[in-house]
Design an enzyme around this catalytic site. Structure first.
Site: not given
Ligand code: BV8
Ligand code: ZN
Length: 229
Positions: A88, A90, A105, A113, A134
Site C-alpha cells: 500500500n 496510502d 511500492h 523530482c 519541484c
Molecule cells: C517489475 C504502486 C521489472 C502504484 C503498484 C511475473 C509474472 C507476471 C507479471 C509480472 C511478473 N513480474 C513482473 C510482472 C509485471 C508486473 C505485474 O506484477 N503485473 C501484474 C498485473 C500481472 N509487476 C511489475 O511491473 C513490478 N515491476 O516487475 O519491474 C523490473 C525489474 C528490474 C528492473 C526494471 C524493471 C512493479 C509492480 C508494482 C506496481 N505498483 N502500486 C500505485 O499504487 O499507484 S501495484 C498495486 O496493485 C498495489 O500496490 C498492489 O500491489 C496491487 C493491487 O493489489 P492488492 O493490493 O492486492 O489489491 P487488489 O484490489 O488486487 O485486491 C484486494 C484484496 O483485498 C482482494 O483479495 C479482496 O478480496 C481483499 N479485501 C477486500 N476487502 C477486504 C479485503 N481483505 C481484508 N479485509 C477487507 N475488508
Molecule cells: Zn527538482
C-alpha cells in the site's frame, strides 16, 4: 517466534480507500495498470497527477481501522521478531503507529523530482497547476511510487525476501497476490517452512498454500490472528 506480515489494499478497504480490483477501483474508467506506468506519465503527466490527487483526497479523509491498529499491537508484542511488509502507498500503517514497516511500492505522499532528483513529503491534495513543479528547481515531479515495469526499491525488496525466507509465520492480509514480485513472497515463505496464514474475505491464489485461513475482513480477522498465534 519470527513473524512477517504482508498487506495489500484490502486492509485499507474498511477505512474507505477503494481497492484496485474491487468495487470503486476504477477511476474515470481507467484501470490502475493504465495510469500507474511511466509511459502513461510521459504521455500525460497532468492526467496521472489528477488520479493521484483524487486518491490523496480519498486517503486524506480516511482513518486507520482496527486491522491497522491490531498490527501495531502485534509489533509491540513481537518487537524485533516482527516485520510489516506493505504494497500500500496510502501511509495508513504509519498513521496507525507501525514502525517496523517496509513499503514495497512507495508512498503517495512523497514526490520525486525528475530533474534534480530531490525526494520530499508533500501532503497537497490539489495544486495550482498540473503537473506540479519541484519546490527546489521547478522541474517536473512525480509521485514517489513504483509504477508497473519499474523496479522495486532494492533495500525494501531484499529485506522482504530475507524475512520471507527466515520467518516462522507469514501472514497475508487483504491482497489478491497477483502483482509481482510482492505476490511471490508467500510462496517463498512456504518453501522455507513458514506457517502461512491468510486473512481475506475471498479466496486468492495464496489460499491453496495457506495453513490457516481466516475468511473475514481485516478489522475482525487480525483480532482473530492474535488468538491463533
Ligand atoms: C517489475 C504502486 C521489472 C502504484 C503498484 C511475473 C509474472 C507476471 C507479471 C509480472 C511478473 N513480474 C513482473 C510482472 C509485471 C508486473 C505485474 O506484477 N503485473 C501484474 C498485473 C500481472 N509487476 C511489475 O511491473 C513490478 N515491476 O516487475 O519491474 C523490473 C525489474 C528490474 C528492473 C526494471 C524493471 C512493479 C509492480 C508494482 C506496481 N505498483 N502500486 C500505485 O499504487 O499507484 S501495484 C498495486 O496493485 C498495489 O500496490 C498492489 O500491489 C496491487 C493491487 O493489489 P492488492 O493490493 O492486492 O489489491 P487488489 O484490489 O488486487 O485486491 C484486494 C484484496 O483485498 C482482494 O483479495 C479482496 O478480496 C481483499 N479485501 C477486500 N476487502 C477486504 C479485503 N481483505 C481484508 N479485509 C477487507 N475488508
Ligand atoms: Zn527538482
Amino acid at each position: 517466534m519470527k513473524l512477517a506480515v504482508l498487506t495489500g489494499a484490502g486492509i485499507s478497504a474498511e477505512s474507505g480507500v477503494p481497492t484496485f480490483r474491487g468495487q470503486g477501483g476504477l477511476w474515470k474508467s481507467y484501470r490502475p495498470e493504465e495510469l500507474a506506468t511511466p509511459q502513461a506519465f510521459r504521455r500525460n503527466p497532468a492526467l496521472v497527477w489528477e488520479w493521484y490527487l483524487w486518491r490523496r483526497s480519498v486517503i486524506a479523509k480516511a482513518e486507520p481501522n482496527a486491522g491497522h491498529i491490531a498490527l501495531v499491537e502485534l509489533e509491540r508484542k513481537y518487537t524485533e521478531n516482527f516485520l510489516l511488509i506493505t504494497q500500500n502507498v496510502d501511509g495508513l500503517h504509519q498513521r496507525a503507529g507501525s514502525k517496523r514497516l517496509v513499503e514495497l511500492h512507495g508512498n503517495i505522499w512523497r514526490v520525486k523530482c525528475l530533474s534534480c532528483g530531490v525526494v520530499y513529503y508533500d501532503y497537497s491534495v490539489s495544486y495550482a497547476q498540473l503537473p506540479p513543479a519541484c519546490k527546489e528547481c521547478g522541474g517536473l515531479i512525480r509521485p514517489d511510487v513504483v509504477w508497473f515495469g519499474e523496479a522495486l526499491p532494492e533495500d525494501a525488496l531484499e529485506l522482504a525476501i530475507r524475512w520471507a525466507r527466515s520467518c516462522d509465520v507469514f501472514v497475508v492480509i487483504g491482497t489478491s497476490a497477483v502483482v509481482y514480485p510482492a505476490g511471490e513472497l508467500p510462496y517463498l515463505a512456504k518453501e522455507h517452512g513458514a506457517k502461512v496464514i491468510e486473512i481475506n474475505p475471498e479466496s486468492t491464489p495464496v489460499s491453496p498454500i495457506a495453513d490457516v485461513i481466516i475468511r473475514e475482513p481485516a478489522s475482525s480477522g487480525v483480532k482473530k490472528l492474535l488468538e491463533v498465534l
